[in-house]
Write a protein that holds these residues in place. Structure first.
Motif, PDB file in Angstrom:
ATOM      1  N   LYS A 162       0.868  -1.191   0.000  1.00  0.00           N
ATOM      2  CA  LYS A 162       0.000   0.000   0.000  1.00  0.00           C
ATOM      3  C   LYS A 162       0.895   1.229   0.000  1.00  0.00           C
ATOM      4  O   LYS A 162       1.893   1.282   0.719  1.00  0.00           O
ATOM      5  N   LYS A 164       1.185   5.393   0.386  1.00  0.00           N
ATOM      6  CA  LYS A 164       0.553   6.630   0.851  1.00  0.00           C
ATOM      7  C   LYS A 164       0.563   7.624  -0.298  1.00  0.00           C
ATOM      8  O   LYS A 164       1.591   7.800  -0.964  1.00  0.00           O
ATOM      9  N   ASP A 189      -3.479   4.870  -0.203  1.00  0.00           N
ATOM     10  CA  ASP A 189      -4.156   5.400   0.985  1.00  0.00           C
ATOM     11  C   ASP A 189      -3.894   6.902   1.066  1.00  0.00           C
ATOM     12  O   ASP A 189      -2.746   7.329   1.158  1.00  0.00           O
ATOM     13  N   ASN A 191      -5.350   9.068   3.345  1.00  0.00           N
ATOM     14  CA  ASN A 191      -5.577   9.641   4.674  1.00  0.00           C
ATOM     15  C   ASN A 191      -6.420  10.922   4.623  1.00  0.00           C
ATOM     16  O   ASN A 191      -6.109  11.920   5.303  1.00  0.00           O
ATOM     17  N   GLU A 216      -7.944   3.917  -0.497  1.00  0.00           N
ATOM     18  CA  GLU A 216      -8.322   4.035   0.914  1.00  0.00           C
ATOM     19  C   GLU A 216      -8.481   5.501   1.315  1.00  0.00           C
ATOM     20  O   GLU A 216      -7.595   6.316   1.067  1.00  0.00           O
ATOM     21  N   ASP A 241     -11.193   4.053   6.243  1.00  0.00           N
ATOM     22  CA  ASP A 241     -10.368   3.881   7.441  1.00  0.00           C
ATOM     23  C   ASP A 241     -10.873   4.912   8.467  1.00  0.00           C
ATOM     24  O   ASP A 241     -11.789   4.618   9.256  1.00  0.00           O
ATOM     25  N   LYS A 265      -9.369  -1.243  12.190  1.00  0.00           N
ATOM     26  CA  LYS A 265      -8.226  -1.093  13.088  1.00  0.00           C
ATOM     27  C   LYS A 265      -8.721  -1.271  14.514  1.00  0.00           C
ATOM     28  O   LYS A 265      -9.648  -0.566  14.939  1.00  0.00           O
TER      29      LYS A 265
HETATM   30 MG    MG Z   1      -5.369   4.327   6.284  1.00  0.00          MG
END
Ligand code: MG
Ligand code: OSB
Length: 369
Positions: A162, A164, A189, A191, A216, A241, A265
């Motif tokens: 994965k 970022k 991902d 964020n 994500e 997430d 998580k």
């Molecule tokens: Mg994440």
């Protein structure tokens, strides 16, 4: 069962490789370790893996310290309970603060499974003897540096990577990684760093062409509507997430069709009890899940491995080997991965010995209740 004494330790460890996301950058982490004792001398350990600043979610290490010390632990100490689900009900009146709750919840599960002599994964309803781990790679200074990291981790055998991303660090690097790793299980991902501006939407829809397993958390945590709109436009599954802190959040996301995959998580959702409930709800709606991580030290990592043994965790989880993160871990044996496969421990409790000597060396501050 009754917790008669609790300790909390603030512990610092350096990361072997500095990690950068769209919102923050870190070279070392400070997590809070929770140590619970019952009247018969059994001990259970948990970990509060909150980032130090309020950039991933609203919590910080200091807010967790305060809320655990003044509210969560006092709600537990001296009360009778027969099962970890009953213990979690003791602090259910406390709003939010899921990272702080998660550390105490894991310690309660560890205590209960240690006292009853059952492996944690089995107690949770886990059916897998092995779980598949992927790696999460941060933002690097250059695309060449990132390619170097992908080479390193795929050579170690991790089957899923994965990356970022952030506005401006997205299409070019995915193109470069795809050019060299044509059939790698790859996902990105963000964020929550994208908006629905024209530029951002155009970058996200371009990413739809690279055969990614998922995108994500492209948008801000509370903006479930933007996720639902994007999921209608692209074929690549959206994974949530940060948006899902509670079971109610997941109900809303499902109702809105805001995701096709869920990152569960333990730390973000307040512990193993709510994480398992999220797994069950997602399974009822045919949403595949995987276990995300917060660079947990060995204790939190052991809890992540245990929950990943549940049947709905059908995608690779961020439960990479301890060595990907830390020089030496606080559990023995440390978590190891063989070509990306982690064996679920069969010993009681967390299935690892806690290295209290190392913890003492790394501890900055402790409190006892
Ligand atoms: Mg994440
Ligand atoms: O979004 O999954 C995330 C680390 C810190 C904050 C947020 C995230 C992450 C990770 C690390 O991706 C995953 C891991 O523990 O390997």
């Amino acid at each position: 069962m009754q917790v008669v004494r609790a300790r909390m330790h603030r512990v610092r460890q350096a990361l072997v490789h500095e990690f950068r996301t769209s919102s923050h950058q870190k070279s070392y982490l400070e997590h809070l370790l929770i140590e619970l004792h019952d009247a018969d001398g059994a001990v259970g350990w948990g970990e509060i893996a909150s980032p130090s600043g309020p950039f991933y979610c609203a919590e910080t290490t200091d807010s967790c310290w305060l809320v655990a010390k003044d509210f969560i632990l006092p709600s537990l100490i001296g009360k009778d309970w027969d099962h970890p689900v009953e213990a979690a009900a003791l602090w259910s009146k406390i709003r939010g603060n899921e990272f702080a709750k998660a550390g105490v919840d894991v310690a309660v599960w560890a205590l209960w499974t240690t006292a009853t002599g059952v492996p944690l994964a089995t107690a949770l309803g886990g059916t897998r003897t092995e779980v598949v781990a992927g790696v999460s790679l941060g933002i690097e200074p250059t695309i060449d540096d990132l390619l170097q990291q992908v080479r390193l981790q795929t050579a170690a055998g991790y089957p899923r990577v994965k990356l970022k991303i952030a506005p401006g660090w997205d299409v070019d690097l995915v193109k470069a990684v795809r050019a060299e790793f044509g059939d790698l299980d790859l996902h990105v991902d963000a964020n929550g760093s994208y908006t629905e501006s024209e530029n951002h939407l155009s970058a996200l829809t371009t990413l739809d062409d690279f055969g990614l397993t998922m995108i994500e958390q492209p948008f801000a945590p509370r903006n479930l509507m933007a996720h639902a709109r994007m999921q209608q436009r692209i074929g690549t599954p959206i994974c949530l997430d940060e948006s899902v802190e509670t079971l109610d959040d997941l109900h809303t996301a499902i109702e809105l069709s805001a995701c096709r995959i869920l990152n569960i998580k333990v730390s973000r959702m307040g512990g193993l009890t709510p994480a398992r409930a999220a797994h069950d709800l997602a399974r009822d709606h045919d949403i595949p899940v995987w276990c995300g991580g917060m660079h947990e030290f060995g204790i939190g990592r052991a809890a992540n491995v245990a929950i990943s043994a549940l049947p709905g965790f059908s995608l690779p989880s961020d439960v990479s080997a301890s060595a990907k993160y830390y020089q030496r871990d606080i559990i023995v044996p440390e978590v190891v991965a063989d070509r990306g496969v982690v064996t679920v421990p069969t010993g009681h409790g967390l299935g690892h010995r806690i290295d209290e000597e190392l913890i003492a060396e790394l501890t900055l501050d402790s409190v006892e209740l």
